[in-house]
Design a protein around this motif. Structure first.
Motif, PDB file in Angstrom:
ATOM      1  N   GLU A  63       0.833  -1.210   0.000  1.00 14.77           N
ATOM      2  CA  GLU A  63       0.000   0.000   0.000  1.00 14.77           C
ATOM      3  C   GLU A  63       0.869   1.262   0.000  1.00 14.77           C
ATOM      4  O   GLU A  63       0.537   2.254  -0.647  1.00 14.77           O
ATOM      5  CB  GLU A  63      -0.927   0.015   1.213  1.00 14.77           C
ATOM      6  CG  GLU A  63      -2.038  -1.031   1.175  1.00 14.77           C
ATOM      7  CD  GLU A  63      -1.587  -2.415   1.605  1.00 14.77           C
ATOM      8  OE1 GLU A  63      -2.422  -3.337   1.627  1.00 14.77           O
ATOM      9  OE2 GLU A  63      -0.378  -2.594   1.928  1.00 14.77           O
ATOM     10  N   THR A  64       1.994   1.206   0.702  1.00 12.39           N
ATOM     11  CA  THR A  64       2.876   2.374   0.769  1.00 12.39           C
ATOM     12  C   THR A  64       3.633   2.586  -0.528  1.00 12.39           C
ATOM     13  O   THR A  64       3.619   3.685  -1.106  1.00 12.39           O
ATOM     14  CB  THR A  64       3.880   2.217   1.927  1.00 12.39           C
ATOM     15  OG1 THR A  64       3.166   2.096   3.160  1.00 12.39           O
ATOM     16  CG2 THR A  64       4.820   3.411   2.003  1.00 12.39           C
ATOM     17  N   LEU A  65       4.298   1.546  -1.014  1.00 13.84           N
ATOM     18  CA  LEU A  65       5.223   1.741  -2.126  1.00 13.84           C
ATOM     19  C   LEU A  65       4.564   1.675  -3.497  1.00 13.84           C
ATOM     20  O   LEU A  65       5.134   2.157  -4.479  1.00 13.84           O
ATOM     21  CB  LEU A  65       6.380   0.757  -2.024  1.00 13.84           C
ATOM     22  CG  LEU A  65       7.295   1.049  -0.820  1.00 13.84           C
ATOM     23  CD1 LEU A  65       8.446   0.061  -0.753  1.00 13.84           C
ATOM     24  CD2 LEU A  65       7.830   2.481  -0.865  1.00 13.84           C
ATOM     25  N   SER A  66       3.362   1.135  -3.568  1.00 15.02           N
ATOM     26  CA  SER A  66       2.629   1.241  -4.841  1.00 15.02           C
ATOM     27  C   SER A  66       2.181   2.680  -5.075  1.00 15.02           C
ATOM     28  O   SER A  66       1.862   3.057  -6.208  1.00 15.02           O
ATOM     29  CB  SER A  66       1.418   0.306  -4.853  1.00 15.02           C
ATOM     30  OG  SER A  66       0.480   0.670  -3.843  1.00 15.02           O
ATOM     31  N   GLN A  67       2.194   3.491  -4.009  1.00  6.71           N
ATOM     32  CA  GLN A  67       1.812   4.903  -4.136  1.00  6.71           C
ATOM     33  C   GLN A  67       3.023   5.820  -4.293  1.00  6.71           C
ATOM     34  O   GLN A  67       2.866   7.033  -4.454  1.00  6.71           O
ATOM     35  CB  GLN A  67       1.001   5.331  -2.906  1.00  6.71           C
ATOM     36  CG  GLN A  67      -0.343   4.624  -2.772  1.00  6.71           C
ATOM     37  CD  GLN A  67      -1.245   4.871  -3.979  1.00  6.71           C
ATOM     38  OE1 GLN A  67      -1.393   6.004  -4.420  1.00  6.71           O
ATOM     39  NE2 GLN A  67      -1.827   3.805  -4.505  1.00  6.71           N
ATOM     40  N   SER A  68       4.236   5.254  -4.234  1.00  6.90           N
ATOM     41  CA  SER A  68       5.426   6.080  -4.461  1.00  6.90           C
ATOM     42  C   SER A  68       5.457   6.539  -5.914  1.00  6.90           C
ATOM     43  O   SER A  68       4.757   5.995  -6.777  1.00  6.90           O
ATOM     44  CB  SER A  68       6.691   5.282  -4.137  1.00  6.90           C
ATOM     45  OG  SER A  68       6.905   4.266  -5.114  1.00  6.90           O
ATOM     46  N   GLN A  69       6.287   7.532  -6.206  1.00  9.92           N
ATOM     47  CA  GLN A  69       6.363   8.025  -7.583  1.00  9.92           C
ATOM     48  C   GLN A  69       6.805   6.930  -8.543  1.00  9.92           C
ATOM     49  O   GLN A  69       6.222   6.752  -9.620  1.00  9.92           O
ATOM     50  CB  GLN A  69       7.317   9.219  -7.661  1.00  9.92           C
ATOM     51  CG  GLN A  69       6.751  10.484  -7.024  1.00  9.92           C
ATOM     52  CD  GLN A  69       7.688  11.674  -7.188  1.00  9.92           C
ATOM     53  OE1 GLN A  69       8.906  11.545  -7.181  1.00  9.92           O
ATOM     54  NE2 GLN A  69       7.111  12.849  -7.322  1.00  9.92           N
ATOM     55  N   SER A  70       7.819   6.166  -8.141  1.00 15.10           N
ATOM     56  CA  SER A  70       8.288   5.079  -9.008  1.00 15.10           C
ATOM     57  C   SER A  70       7.239   3.988  -9.133  1.00 15.10           C
ATOM     58  O   SER A  70       7.024   3.433 -10.218  1.00 15.10           O
ATOM     59  CB  SER A  70       9.586   4.487  -8.458  1.00 15.10           C
ATOM     60  OG  SER A  70      10.615   5.446  -8.460  1.00 15.10           O
ATOM     61  N   GLY A  71       6.593   3.651  -8.016  1.00 16.85           N
ATOM     62  CA  GLY A  71       5.539   2.646  -8.050  1.00 16.85           C
ATOM     63  C   GLY A  71       4.408   3.042  -8.966  1.00 16.85           C
ATOM     64  O   GLY A  71       3.934   2.248  -9.798  1.00 16.85           O
ATOM     65  N   GLN A  72       3.965   4.282  -8.856  1.00 23.08           N
ATOM     66  CA  GLN A  72       2.883   4.766  -9.712  1.00 23.08           C
ATOM     67  C   GLN A  72       3.289   4.765 -11.187  1.00 23.08           C
ATOM     68  O   GLN A  72       2.494   4.411 -12.066  1.00 23.08           O
ATOM     69  CB  GLN A  72       2.481   6.180  -9.290  1.00 23.08           C
ATOM     70  CG  GLN A  72       1.713   6.243  -7.977  1.00 23.08           C
ATOM     71  CD  GLN A  72       0.282   5.755  -8.160  1.00 23.08           C
ATOM     72  OE1 GLN A  72      -0.558   6.439  -8.729  1.00 23.08           O
ATOM     73  NE2 GLN A  72       0.023   4.549  -7.682  1.00 23.08           N
ATOM     74  N   ARG A  73       4.526   5.160 -11.453  1.00 19.12           N
ATOM     75  CA  ARG A  73       4.991   5.188 -12.848  1.00 19.12           C
ATOM     76  C   ARG A  73       5.025   3.769 -13.432  1.00 19.12           C
ATOM     77  O   ARG A  73       4.559   3.547 -14.560  1.00 19.12           O
ATOM     78  CB  ARG A  73       6.375   5.829 -12.919  1.00 19.12           C
ATOM     79  CG  ARG A  73       6.926   5.947 -14.331  1.00 19.12           C
ATOM     80  CD  ARG A  73       8.169   6.817 -14.395  1.00 19.12           C
ATOM     81  NE  ARG A  73       9.224   6.341 -13.511  1.00 19.12           N
ATOM     82  CZ  ARG A  73       9.577   6.937 -12.385  1.00 19.12           C
ATOM     83  NH1 ARG A  73       8.955   8.026 -11.971  1.00 19.12           N
ATOM     84  NH2 ARG A  73      10.546   6.449 -11.640  1.00 19.12           N
ATOM     85  N   LEU A  74       5.562   2.818 -12.675  1.00 13.69           N
ATOM     86  CA  LEU A  74       5.635   1.452 -13.182  1.00 13.69           C
ATOM     87  C   LEU A  74       4.249   0.838 -13.363  1.00 13.69           C
ATOM     88  O   LEU A  74       3.972   0.190 -14.381  1.00 13.69           O
ATOM     89  CB  LEU A  74       6.474   0.594 -12.230  1.00 13.69           C
ATOM     90  CG  LEU A  74       7.981   0.865 -12.258  1.00 13.69           C
ATOM     91  CD1 LEU A  74       8.671   0.166 -11.095  1.00 13.69           C
ATOM     92  CD2 LEU A  74       8.586   0.426 -13.583  1.00 13.69           C
ATOM     93  N   ILE A  75       3.389   1.037 -12.385  1.00 10.68           N
ATOM     94  CA  ILE A  75       2.033   0.494 -12.486  1.00 10.68           C
ATOM     95  C   ILE A  75       1.305   1.119 -13.673  1.00 10.68           C
ATOM     96  O   ILE A  75       0.599   0.432 -14.437  1.00 10.68           O
ATOM     97  CB  ILE A  75       1.270   0.716 -11.173  1.00 10.68           C
ATOM     98  CG1 ILE A  75       1.888  -0.154 -10.057  1.00 10.68           C
ATOM     99  CG2 ILE A  75      -0.214   0.405 -11.329  1.00 10.68           C
ATOM    100  CD1 ILE A  75       1.425   0.187  -8.664  1.00 10.68           C
ATOM    101  N   GLY A  76       1.499   2.418 -13.874  1.00  9.02           N
ATOM    102  CA  GLY A  76       0.866   3.102 -14.995  1.00  9.02           C
ATOM    103  C   GLY A  76       1.334   2.598 -16.344  1.00  9.02           C
ATOM    104  O   GLY A  76       0.614   2.726 -17.348  1.00  9.02           O
TER     105      GLY A  76
END
Length: 234
Positions: free
Chosen positions: A192-205
């Motif tokens: 929940e924390t790191l999927s919301q990080s900038q890198s996490g969001q970029r990769l998921i996107g």
């Protein structure tokens, strides 16, 4: 033992390396890919600073892998997803890897006494190797284009937590202490924390949600890559 944390590769200066162990952390995704590759039987991983340099080193028994700005490289055998490096096709092969941040950090740290690769996957094993070397240690967070990345910092905090359990007298700088407490505060909800990080969001996107999940498997292996004469091996 004294530990310190550098928030990005741009903070690293050569005098920081003297008689120290450096743990390079690029949790999303280079460190995780290197650990996975060697765990699954790759002979070695060699960082290349540029795409053209990586291409020049390819050949019989040598695969190319990596990315630029989270995108696969045309003509390369492997991308920058941990799953790519769990394939039977990499067994007994050398891998030349170039990435936006992680391999740059490795090249800058190359004059350290010892260089290890750390991430969530091998945190406890990495802490044990660090302790066995009996040197002060620098945790080098690769970051993203010169800026701090939360996932690298939390991974450093995790390894520090494991290391402090092995050495209760461990000296920790202020940033390291902040990251250790950050790990403790989010360890029960790491995704929940790191999927919301900038890198996490970029990769998921960009369709790499599984990569983020794979990179967050805490203590899933004992493989600790170590630099020797330009190559990373176990």
């Amino acid at each position: 033992m004294i530990t310190s944390v550098l928030p990005s590769v741009d903070e690293l200066h050569s005098d920081t390396l003297t008689n120290r162990t450096v743990v390079v952390i690029d949790a999303f995704r280079a460190s995780s890919c290197i650990v996975t590759a060697l765990l699954h039987g790759a002979s070695w991983v060699r960082p290349a600073e540029t795409v053209s340099e990586a291409r020049e080193q390819s050949g019989d028994g040598i695969l190319t892998g990596g990315e630029r700005f989270s995108k696969p490289l045309e003509g390369f055998d492997l991308g920058n997803s941990p799953a790519d490096y769990a394939s039977p096709a990499i067994r007994n092969k050398g891998i030349v890897m170039t990435t936006t941040n992680g391999t740059r950090a490795l090249m800058k740290a190359s004059k350290a006494s010892d260089i290890l690769i750390g991430c969530f996957l091998n945190a406890s094993a990495c802490a044990r190797v660090v302790q066995s070397l009996h040197r002060d240690v620098v945790f080098l967070c690769a970051g993203t284009r010169g800026h701090f990345s939360l996932e690298d910092g939390i991974a450093a905090g995790l390894i520090l937590h494991r290391l402090s359990a092995l050495d209760p007298s461990l000296g920790v700088d202020d940033l390291g202490r902040a990251l250790l407490h950050s790990w403790l505060s989010c360890r029960s909800h790491l995704w929940e924390t790191l999927s919301q990080s900038q890198s996490g969001q970029r990769l998921i996107g960009r369709g790499h949600k599984q990569d983020v999940m794979d990179c967050l498997q805490v203590d899933s292996c004992n493989a600790v890559p170590r630099w020797k004469e330009g190559y990373l091996t176990l």
